[in-house]
Motif scaffolding. Sequence first.
Motif, PDB file in Angstrom:
ATOM      1  N   UNK A 126     -44.892  -4.867   1.212  1.00 28.99           N
ATOM      2  CA  UNK A 126     -46.340  -4.962   1.030  1.00 28.99           C
ATOM      3  C   UNK A 126     -46.750  -4.698  -0.420  1.00 28.99           C
ATOM      4  N   UNK A 127     -45.920  -3.981  -1.162  1.00 27.62           N
ATOM      5  CA  UNK A 127     -46.248  -3.652  -2.561  1.00 27.62           C
ATOM      6  C   UNK A 127     -45.730  -4.689  -3.538  1.00 27.62           C
ATOM      7  N   UNK A 128     -44.533  -5.193  -3.322  1.00 33.68           N
ATOM      8  CA  UNK A 128     -43.795  -5.909  -4.360  1.00 33.68           C
ATOM      9  C   UNK A 128     -44.452  -7.239  -4.736  1.00 33.68           C
ATOM     10  N   UNK A 129     -44.626  -8.136  -3.774  1.00 33.31           N
ATOM     11  CA  UNK A 129     -45.162  -9.465  -4.078  1.00 33.31           C
ATOM     12  C   UNK A 129     -46.599  -9.425  -4.591  1.00 33.31           C
ATOM     13  N   UNK A 130     -47.534  -8.672  -3.983  1.00 36.66           N
ATOM     14  CA  UNK A 130     -48.904  -8.645  -4.522  1.00 36.66           C
ATOM     15  C   UNK A 130     -48.986  -8.121  -5.952  1.00 36.66           C
ATOM     16  N   UNK A 131     -48.171  -7.108  -6.291  1.00 29.41           N
ATOM     17  CA  UNK A 131     -48.215  -6.563  -7.650  1.00 29.41           C
ATOM     18  C   UNK A 131     -47.733  -7.598  -8.662  1.00 29.41           C
ATOM     19  N   UNK A 132     -46.678  -8.333  -8.323  1.00 24.46           N
ATOM     20  CA  UNK A 132     -46.167  -9.372  -9.222  1.00 24.46           C
ATOM     21  C   UNK A 132     -47.191 -10.498  -9.361  1.00 24.46           C
ATOM     22  N   UNK A 133     -47.837 -10.838  -8.278  1.00 22.62           N
ATOM     23  CA  UNK A 133     -48.837 -11.909  -8.320  1.00 22.62           C
ATOM     24  C   UNK A 133     -50.001 -11.552  -9.236  1.00 22.62           C
ATOM     25  N   UNK A 134     -50.421 -10.306  -9.244  1.00 28.52           N
ATOM     26  CA  UNK A 134     -51.542  -9.889 -10.072  1.00 28.52           C
ATOM     27  C   UNK A 134     -51.261 -10.108 -11.557  1.00 28.52           C
ATOM     28  N   UNK A 135     -50.019  -9.918 -11.981  1.00 29.27           N
ATOM     29  CA  UNK A 135     -49.683 -10.161 -13.394  1.00 29.27           C
ATOM     30  C   UNK A 135     -49.903 -11.625 -13.737  1.00 29.27           C
ATOM     31  N   UNK A 136     -49.504 -12.546 -12.850  1.00 30.23           N
ATOM     32  CA  UNK A 136     -49.712 -13.968 -13.094  1.00 30.23           C
ATOM     33  C   UNK A 136     -51.178 -14.356 -13.126  1.00 30.23           C
ATOM     34  N   UNK A 137     -52.029 -13.589 -12.447  1.00 30.09           N
ATOM     35  CA  UNK A 137     -53.469 -13.880 -12.467  1.00 30.09           C
ATOM     36  C   UNK A 137     -54.112 -13.489 -13.794  1.00 30.09           C
ATOM     37  N   UNK A 138     -53.581 -12.495 -14.464  1.00 30.52           N
ATOM     38  CA  UNK A 138     -54.182 -11.985 -15.687  1.00 30.52           C
ATOM     39  C   UNK A 138     -53.586 -12.580 -16.965  1.00 30.52           C
ATOM     40  N   UNK A 139     -52.455 -13.298 -16.859  1.00 27.70           N
ATOM     41  CA  UNK A 139     -51.781 -13.795 -18.055  1.00 27.70           C
ATOM     42  C   UNK A 139     -51.465 -15.272 -17.933  1.00 27.70           C
ATOM     43  N   UNK A 140     -51.606 -15.998 -19.057  1.00 30.55           N
ATOM     44  CA  UNK A 140     -51.210 -17.401 -19.160  1.00 30.55           C
ATOM     45  C   UNK A 140     -50.319 -17.625 -20.390  1.00 30.55           C
ATOM     46  N   UNK A 141     -50.855 -17.318 -21.587  1.00 33.97           N
ATOM     47  CA  UNK A 141     -50.120 -17.599 -22.815  1.00 33.97           C
ATOM     48  C   UNK A 141     -48.887 -16.704 -22.957  1.00 33.97           C
ATOM     49  N   UNK A 142     -49.034 -15.430 -22.610  1.00 38.84           N
ATOM     50  CA  UNK A 142     -47.931 -14.461 -22.746  1.00 38.84           C
ATOM     51  C   UNK A 142     -47.403 -14.041 -21.378  1.00 38.84           C
ATOM     52  N   UNK A 143     -47.327 -15.003 -20.478  1.00 40.03           N
ATOM     53  CA  UNK A 143     -46.947 -14.703 -19.097  1.00 40.03           C
ATOM     54  C   UNK A 143     -45.515 -14.202 -18.983  1.00 40.03           C
ATOM     55  N   UNK A 144     -44.577 -14.865 -19.673  1.00 36.43           N
ATOM     56  CA  UNK A 144     -43.173 -14.455 -19.571  1.00 36.43           C
ATOM     57  C   UNK A 144     -42.965 -13.061 -20.146  1.00 36.43           C
TER      58      UNK A 144
END
Length: 475
Positions: A126-144
């Motif tokens: 319940x913690x792992x996937x939502x937390x990772x997804x949130x990073x992708x929502x906040x970043x585009x140019x420096x996503x990696x």
Amino acid sequence: MVAGKRQRGAGSPLDGGWGWVIVGCCFMVTVCTRAVTRCVSIFFVEFQAHFGADYAATAWVHSLVDCTTMLFAPVGSLVGNRWSCRVAVMLGGLLSSCGLLLSSFSSRLEFLYLSMGVLTGVGFALCYTPAITMVGCYFRQRKALAYGIAMSGSGIGTFVLAPVVQLLIELYSWRGALLVLSAFVANLCVCGALLRPIKPHKDEEWAEGEGKESSFTIEKVAATAASTVEKPRPSAAEEVVLSSCFLSFKEYRFLLLPDFLGMAVSFLFLATGCSLPFIYLVPYALSVGVCHQHAAFLMSILGVIDIMGNITFGWLTDRRCLKPYRLACYVFSVAMEGLCCLFVPLLQSFPLLVPFAILYGYFDGAYVALIPVVTSDLVGPQYLSSALGVVYFLHAIPYLISPPIGGWLVDVTGSYMATFFLSGAAMVLSSLILSIVSGIRRCQRRVSAVAEDTKHEPLPTIASDQSECFMAVAS
């Protein structure tokens, strides 16, 4: 006008600001989930001695934690999509902390299967996937780079927790160590409270055209499938029920992509091999005469080098020269990790096992950081949460069966050679499958592009040539 711009910017990914707080929260989530899961291997010898079990039976504890975490990853995505990532992470932190707390009172190995393997694993999912997804929502140019920093929590956590857990076991026994880990994992609730939801505008385009081709392909295939069957208009009472079904269908349109299917097959082989070294490195080191502290220190070395792999590969693949080759970098790191495992049986002392821990840890950090990046590049940010749920779900069954198979091979052969060969061969095969699928798809796209160009050749040129011929004949 200014107020409108401010309102628009407040809802769009910022590549900074509160996004770095999200990165920090995801970092702590990976520490409390993946690093703690890795440190379960340090309890391996303690569980085996206390319960009098063989290798295969003891390995089920670790494999169940990993399997449940990945098996329920789509549930984490579902809770995050339906309610919020904040709710999912806080609920998961509560469940996982309770699971470790109950495990410290276990009197049978079967109880550990339920408390640590199932309950703690569901909480981690319940913690792992939502937390990772949130990073992708906040970043585009420096996503990696953002993902590299966030996923480095696994390596830093392993580096810090491995000797700490070994010390806690020596001071308070394995029961006391699990009590301390239970309190530590409860910090997931704090991390979840800091995950501020973000709602990007629908008309916002992806940076640098990233994911446009995949999104167009998904929409085109879904539209074609929907248009082939003519359906009657539902009544008003049925529309509420059908809307939730269609919403779920839209969330998983990426499953129609051949590229994603090829990646899914490669993930099955990757998951078969990647967990074995973390479980059997410490027992293997002990079997060749390495002392307990040095064996635990190998995990620390692996963890700190894992950090370098996370961050450096994240930074490098954000460079313009390597951005189009993220998938190739991922394939290379998986292949190198598999090759490292194939040479483990030749390393039978602590000085020889140190280079293995360095190389394996570096490439492990590299591919772990690139999994959400290449998945996002393939399916697009709007499908990232559901896609990551499926990706981690595919790890579940291999995570469940590979550790007991590795333990069974140790029991049958009396050595760890076959176990590490299984790990290395599975990861090399994973990289080969993905390379072949990517090559075939690239060739198909080139053929399709040539055919499309030929199909749309300008006809006025032919018409003008024919008119010139008629004029010549007439003259």
